[in-house]
Enzyme design. Structure first.
Site, PDB file in Angstrom:
ATOM      1  N   ARG A 240     -12.046  -8.462   8.841  1.00 14.52           N
ATOM      2  CA  ARG A 240     -11.566  -7.677   9.981  1.00 14.52           C
ATOM      3  C   ARG A 240     -11.918  -6.204   9.792  1.00 14.52           C
ATOM      4  NH1 ARG A 240      -5.627  -5.414   9.108  1.00 14.52           N
ATOM      5  NH2 ARG A 240      -5.218  -4.568  11.147  1.00 14.52           N
TER       6      ARG A 240
ATOM      7  N   ALA B 214       0.995  -3.351  10.419  1.00 11.72           N
ATOM      8  CA  ALA B 214       1.516  -2.753  11.658  1.00 11.72           C
ATOM      9  C   ALA B 214       3.044  -2.640  11.665  1.00 11.72           C
ATOM     10  CB  ALA B 214       1.038  -3.551  12.860  1.00 11.72           C
TER      11      ALA B 214
ATOM     12  N   ARG C 197       0.139   5.637  14.061  1.00 14.77           N
ATOM     13  CA  ARG C 197       0.118   5.169  12.667  1.00 14.77           C
ATOM     14  C   ARG C 197       0.651   6.221  11.693  1.00 14.77           C
ATOM     15  NH1 ARG C 197      -3.099   0.416  13.009  1.00 14.77           N
ATOM     16  NH2 ARG C 197      -4.587   0.609  14.698  1.00 14.77           N
TER      17      ARG C 197
ATOM     18  N   ARG D 264      -5.925   8.501  11.439  1.00 19.88           N
ATOM     19  CA  ARG D 264      -6.112   7.550  12.539  1.00 19.88           C
ATOM     20  C   ARG D 264      -5.184   7.901  13.718  1.00 19.88           C
ATOM     21  NH1 ARG D 264      -6.051   1.659  10.098  1.00 19.88           N
ATOM     22  NH2 ARG D 264      -6.901   1.229  12.176  1.00 19.88           N
TER      23      ARG D 264
ATOM     24  N   HIS E 273      -1.204   1.629   2.042  1.00 16.03           N
ATOM     25  CA  HIS E 273      -2.064   1.453   3.211  1.00 16.03           C
ATOM     26  C   HIS E 273      -3.499   1.566   2.739  1.00 16.03           C
ATOM     27  CE1 HIS E 273       1.500   1.759   5.539  1.00 16.03           C
ATOM     28  NE2 HIS E 273       1.798   2.882   4.916  1.00 16.03           N
ATOM     29  N   ILE E 274      -4.300   0.604   3.100  1.00 12.45           N
ATOM     30  CA  ILE E 274      -5.698   0.588   2.677  1.00 12.45           C
ATOM     31  C   ILE E 274      -6.443   1.778   3.290  1.00 12.45           C
ATOM     32  CG2 ILE E 274      -7.847  -0.738   2.834  1.00 12.45           C
ATOM     33  CD1 ILE E 274      -5.920  -3.276   2.959  1.00 12.45           C
ATOM     34  N   SER E 275      -6.205   1.993   4.563  1.00 10.54           N
ATOM     35  CA  SER E 275      -6.863   3.101   5.268  1.00 10.54           C
ATOM     36  C   SER E 275      -6.001   4.357   5.176  1.00 10.54           C
ATOM     37  CB  SER E 275      -7.070   2.724   6.743  1.00 10.54           C
ATOM     38  OG  SER E 275      -5.819   2.543   7.386  1.00 10.54           O
TER      39      SER E 275
ATOM     40  N   HIS F  29       5.023   0.730  11.168  1.00 10.02           N
ATOM     41  CA  HIS F  29       5.274   1.703  12.230  1.00 10.02           C
ATOM     42  C   HIS F  29       6.351   1.250  13.209  1.00 10.02           C
ATOM     43  CE1 HIS F  29       1.478   2.865  10.509  1.00 10.02           C
ATOM     44  NE2 HIS F  29       0.887   1.787  10.975  1.00 10.02           N
TER      45      HIS F  29
ATOM     46  N   PRO G 274       1.047  -8.352   8.765  1.00 10.79           N
ATOM     47  CA  PRO G 274       0.188  -9.035   9.723  1.00 10.79           C
ATOM     48  C   PRO G 274      -1.275  -8.603   9.684  1.00 10.79           C
ATOM     49  CG  PRO G 274       1.712  -7.539  10.831  1.00 10.79           C
ATOM     50  CD  PRO G 274       2.152  -7.643   9.408  1.00 10.79           C
ATOM     51  N   ASN G 275      -2.113  -9.600   9.882  1.00 11.55           N
ATOM     52  CA  ASN G 275      -3.569  -9.465   9.980  1.00 11.55           C
ATOM     53  C   ASN G 275      -4.259  -9.253   8.634  1.00 11.55           C
ATOM     54  OD1 ASN G 275      -3.674  -9.671  12.923  1.00 11.55           O
ATOM     55  ND2 ASN G 275      -2.626  -7.704  12.893  1.00 11.55           N
TER      56      ASN G 275
ATOM     57  N   TYR H  33     -11.235  -1.374   6.651  1.00 12.08           N
ATOM     58  CA  TYR H  33     -10.440  -2.031   5.601  1.00 12.08           C
ATOM     59  C   TYR H  33     -11.278  -2.547   4.425  1.00 12.08           C
ATOM     60  CZ  TYR H  33      -6.864  -1.769   9.202  1.00 12.08           C
ATOM     61  OH  TYR H  33      -5.981  -1.304  10.147  1.00 12.08           O
TER      62      TYR H  33
ATOM     63  N   ASP I  28      15.472  -1.918   6.401  1.00 12.74           N
ATOM     64  CA  ASP I  28      16.824  -2.320   5.986  1.00 12.74           C
ATOM     65  C   ASP I  28      16.764  -3.287   4.809  1.00 12.74           C
ATOM     66  OD1 ASP I  28      17.982  -0.738   7.920  1.00 12.74           O
ATOM     67  OD2 ASP I  28      18.485  -2.393   9.278  1.00 12.74           O
TER      68      ASP I  28
ATOM     69  N   GLU J  91       4.688   1.812  -1.238  1.00 12.27           N
ATOM     70  CA  GLU J  91       4.077   1.461   0.052  1.00 12.27           C
ATOM     71  C   GLU J  91       2.572   1.733  -0.027  1.00 12.27           C
ATOM     72  OE1 GLU J  91       5.907   3.863   3.065  1.00 12.27           O
ATOM     73  OE2 GLU J  91       4.392   3.410   4.571  1.00 12.27           O
TER      74      GLU J  91
ATOM     75  N   ASN K 190       2.377  -3.616   1.619  1.00 11.41           N
ATOM     76  CA  ASN K 190       1.589  -3.104   2.737  1.00 11.41           C
ATOM     77  C   ASN K 190       2.116  -3.823   3.975  1.00 11.41           C
ATOM     78  OD1 ASN K 190      -0.153  -2.399   4.731  1.00 11.41           O
ATOM     79  ND2 ASN K 190      -2.025  -2.798   3.568  1.00 11.41           N
TER      80      ASN K 190
HETATM   81  C1  DHK Z   1      -3.030  -1.983   7.952  1.00  7.32           C
HETATM   82  C2  DHK Z   1      -2.808  -2.306   9.248  1.00  7.32           C
HETATM   83  O1  DHK Z   1      -2.981  -3.560   9.683  1.00  7.32           O
HETATM   84  C3  DHK Z   1      -2.449  -1.285  10.248  1.00  7.32           C
HETATM   85  O2  DHK Z   1      -1.618  -1.815  11.266  1.00  7.32           O
HETATM   86  C4  DHK Z   1      -1.805  -0.067   9.627  1.00  7.32           C
HETATM   87  C5  DHK Z   1      -2.727  -0.637   7.403  1.00  7.32           C
HETATM   88  C6  DHK Z   1      -2.642   0.428   8.459  1.00  7.32           C
HETATM   89  C7  DHK Z   1      -3.623  -0.304   6.233  1.00  7.32           C
HETATM   90  O3  DHK Z   1      -4.314   0.723   6.250  1.00  7.32           O
HETATM   91  O4  DHK Z   1      -3.626  -1.064   5.264  1.00  7.32           O
HETATM   92  O5  DHK Z   1      -1.660   0.930  10.598  1.00  7.32           O
END
Ligand code: DHK
Length: 145
Positions: A19, A77, A111, A107, A100-102, A80, A11-12, A24, A87, A98, A74
């Site tokens: 964003r 959210a 997270r 943080r 994560h960009i950040s 977490h 998501p997002n 990011y 599963d 896996e 990735n």
């Molecule tokens: C991206 C998100 O949208 C967050 O909810 C995660 C992750 C971190 C990222 O760093 O790519 O906590």
């Protein structure tokens, strides 16, 4: 063996580049896809998917069981929160990386925990969007024969 790698985004991440760029970065997901495609070798291909819906991500992971040799994910959210994505990944036999960009560990504490890490063969955090390329390279090196 299949040479298809699923690159899945939660998501997002459709808003990547727009964003919170201070967290990011400024690259869009389409840039990430191009960067990933530029490092493909042999007959490797990628399927790039992004969804704001947990069920769609799970459906893609199920689809990957028959079609893909590895998954870069990735889960955003859902990392977490989602036992369901864990599963689904547990039902996939190939390597899972896996991303994560950040740097999630720098943080908020919510997270710091990842359900997906219980399955992932590797975890990348804080490399910005370059993390996808590192993950893809790893899947290729694990599956190239
Ligand atoms: C991206 C998100 O949208 C967050 O909810 C995660 C992750 C971190 C990222 O760093 O790519 O906590």
């Amino acid at each position: 063996m299949s040479k298809l790698i699923y690159v899945l985004n939660g998501p997002n991440l459709n808003l990547l580049g727009k964003r919170q760029p201070e967290i990011y970065g400024t690259e869009a997901l389409s840039d990430v896809e191009q960067n990933c495609k530029s490092l493909l070798v042999d007959d490797y291909e990628i399927f790039m998917g992004q969804s704001n819906h947990e069920g769609q991500l799970i459906d893609w992971i199920h689809e990957a069981r028959d079609k893909a040799c590895g998954i870069v994910i990735n889960p955003a959210a859902f990392t977490h929160t989602s036992v369901a994505i864990l599963d689904a990944l547990n039902a996939f036999e190939g390597p899972v990386i896996e991303v994560h960009i950040s740097n999630v560990h720098k943080r908020e504490s919510f997270r710091h925990h990842s359900y997906v890490s219980l399955r992932a063969d590797g975890v990348i955090a804080g490399l910005g969007t370059e993390g996808y390329e590192a993950a893809l390279r790893r899947i290729i090196s694990l599956t190239r024969s």
